[in-house]
Design an enzyme around this catalytic site. Structure first.
Site, PDB file in Angstrom:
ATOM      1  N   ASN A  23       0.777  -0.631  -0.003  1.00 25.39           N
ATOM      2  CA  ASN A  23       0.032   0.196  -0.356  1.00 25.39           C
ATOM      3  C   ASN A  23       0.748   1.586  -0.238  1.00 25.39           C
ATOM      4  OD1 ASN A  23      -2.382  -1.245   0.008  1.00 25.39           O
ATOM      5  ND2 ASN A  23      -2.631  -1.779   1.932  1.00 25.39           N
ATOM      6  N   ARG A  97      -5.891  -1.315  -9.354  1.00 24.94           N
ATOM      7  CA  ARG A  97      -7.070  -0.490  -8.624  1.00 24.94           C
ATOM      8  C   ARG A  97      -5.659   1.213  -8.174  1.00 24.94           C
ATOM      9  NH1 ARG A  97     -11.766   1.139  -6.107  1.00 24.94           N
ATOM     10  NH2 ARG A  97     -12.088   2.730  -4.506  1.00 24.94           N
ATOM     11  N   ASP A 121      -9.647  -5.374  -5.981  1.00 23.87           N
ATOM     12  CA  ASP A 121     -10.515  -6.339  -4.935  1.00 23.87           C
ATOM     13  C   ASP A 121     -12.342  -6.112  -5.166  1.00 23.87           C
ATOM     14  OD1 ASP A 121      -8.458  -7.549  -3.910  1.00 23.87           O
ATOM     15  OD2 ASP A 121      -7.791  -6.886  -2.402  1.00 23.87           O
ATOM     16  N   ASP A 320      -7.136  -4.634   6.682  1.00 23.87           N
ATOM     17  CA  ASP A 320      -6.534  -5.194   5.576  1.00 23.87           C
ATOM     18  C   ASP A 320      -6.638  -6.631   6.670  1.00 23.87           C
ATOM     19  OD1 ASP A 320      -7.478  -4.147   3.469  1.00 23.87           O
ATOM     20  OD2 ASP A 320      -5.056  -2.814   3.256  1.00 23.87           O
ATOM     21  N   MET A 342     -15.561  -1.057   7.220  1.00 23.20           N
ATOM     22  CA  MET A 342     -15.672  -0.637   5.844  1.00 23.20           C
ATOM     23  C   MET A 342     -16.383  -0.849   4.460  1.00 23.20           C
ATOM     24  SD  MET A 342     -11.759   0.789   4.746  1.00 23.20           S
ATOM     25  CE  MET A 342     -12.059   2.053   6.107  1.00 23.20           C
TER      26      MET A 342
END
Length: 435
Positions: A23, A97, A121, A320, A342
């Site tokens: 990330n 993404r 995802d 995550d 989320m």
């Protein structure tokens, strides 16, 4: 489509080094577009999402020089902005993404950005409003062409600093708006900013390039715009999600694992959450030692009620790792409620775990109750499909702890976020065959 064939029941032993943070990489790599000067990045993970983004930068005209397996020097002194209008760009960017974070740097330096609706995802609705509302606050004009397959355009002759309250503490949204603001005229104040270590790393890198960002590590960022940025050198953090995955893996498989070079001070509450599941951890300098445990018991609240593990913006627990916590709790003693706030589709992989023998009640799209088996009954191997990166590794952990052989299809999802995971785990005793 590739698959993993996993023979379960193996006890692992040895050392494993976490990859660079996925990330963080997606943000840092996009930031090289902010300057024509060389930017050298170290500890880059060799995973599908990152490699696709590096290829996309090359298509935009960024020169890349491989220094070693995990270090690249980038030079964005001849960027072809017209490439963003091409069919090739639309196809490649739509599959990734992280491509959305190209917009901020392109808008800052070239005053325009283009992006198709990005992929990633399938874990629920992942809206982009935060990004574009922030760009508009800075003075950009935004348009979205739904008939053109979903294509976003932002243009700005001049970006001007302003005050903004982000509608959510989005990590990618904060990064994108931040990168646009560093070269805006005047001062920008971003409130409700995400403050994850990835964002802190991006801010520190931009400041070394000549940006003026204060409030790093808080949810209130102040950016004084500058005319240009220079080159720099940056080393990425180890991936905290992979570190958490290895902790859960060690517990589920009764393995003795040392996770090396973890940058422990940057892990926040992650070690503490796994300790509340009953997992023994020993911090040895910058390493985490997880001993082999026959049993581990889930903590409860002071009044004896069931523990809840929920995600929250940093410094809360990262979403995550909820999939990893869920699968790790399967063989614990006790009960835990997993609350995924989320994303509304991230828990839908539990049907595979139930088929393997786990005792899990899916309460609703956001909550699942795990009733630990306490090793009384081993999971059984089955054939299953990886729906997303984190669920894929959760299923891999379940399969490695199960009795018999499991097959996981669609492992391209796992490869998007975990570098050579089969090779690295096999080196410490796993039996994973890539089909």
């Amino acid at each position: 489509m590739a698959s993993f064939k996993i023979t379960g029941g193996r006890h692992l032993k040895g050392e494993i080094v976490p990859q660079g943070a996925k990330n963080e990489a997606l943000q840092i790599l996009c930031a090289v577009l902010l300057t024509p000067e060389p930017v050298t990045i170290h500890n880059i993970p060799s995973i599908r999402d990152v490699n696709q983004l590096i290829d996309l930068l090359g298509d935009l005209g960024v020169r890349r020089t491989m220094l070693n397996d995990s270090s690249i020097r980038f030079e964005a002194n001849d960027v072809n902005t017209d490439y963003m209008e091409s069919d090739s760009f639309r196809q490649k960017a739509a599959a990734l993404r992280g491509s959305v974070m190209l917009l901020g740097p392109m808008l800052a330096r070239f005053r325009k950005g283009r992006i198709p609706r990005p992929g990633g995802d399938k874990i629920g609705r992942r809206r982009l409003d935060t990004h574009f509302l922030g760009f508009e606050k800075l003075g950009a004009e935004f348009s979205y062409d739904q008939e053109d397959g979903g294509f976003y355009r932002v243009d700005a002759k001049n970006l001007k600093g302003t005050y903004m309250l982000l509608d959510e503490a989005s990590v990618t949204g904060t990064a994108n708006v931040l990168m646009a603001a560093v070269m805006a005229e005047g001062t920008t104040t971003i409130y409700n900013a995400a403050c994850e270590p990835y964002l802190q790393q991006l801010c520190l890198m931009l400041n070394r390039m000549g940006a003026k960002i204060s409030g790093v590590g808080s949810n209130l960022l102040t950016i004084e715009g500058v005319e240009k940025l220079g080159g720099t050198e940056h080393t990425m953090l180890p991936d905290m999600i992979e570190i958490g995955s290895f902790i859960g893996l060690a517990a589920m498989t009764k393995s003795e694992i040392t996770i090396k070079n973890c940058q422990v001070p940057m892990l926040g509450v992650i070690p503490d959450v796994f300790k509340r599941l009953g997992i023994q951890l020993e911090i040895r300098g910058d390493d985490i030692f997880v001993p082999a445990q026959e049993h581990y018991r889930i903590d409860s609240y002071l009044d004896g009620s069931t523990l809840t593990v929920a995600d929250a913006p940093w410094p809360g627990f990262t979403p995550d790792l909820l999939s990893i916590v869920l699968v790790t709790a399967i063989q614990a003693q006790g009960t835990v409620l997993i609350h995924q706030k989320m994303f509304e589709s991230r828990l839908f992989f539990v049907d595979k775990l139930i088929e393997m023998g786990a005792q899990i009640i899916l309460c609703d799209p956001h909550r699942a109750t795990v009733i630990g088996l306490n090793r009384d009954t081993p999971l059984r191997g089955i054939r299953m499909t990886s729906p997303d990166i984190r669920a894929g590794v959760a299923l891999l952990i379940a399969a490695m702890s199960a009795r018999g052989v499991s097959i996981i299809d669609n492992i391209e999802q796992i490869d998007r976020g975990y570098q050579h995971i089969d090779t690295r785990l096999n080196a410490i005793g796993a039996e994973i065959i890539r089909l």
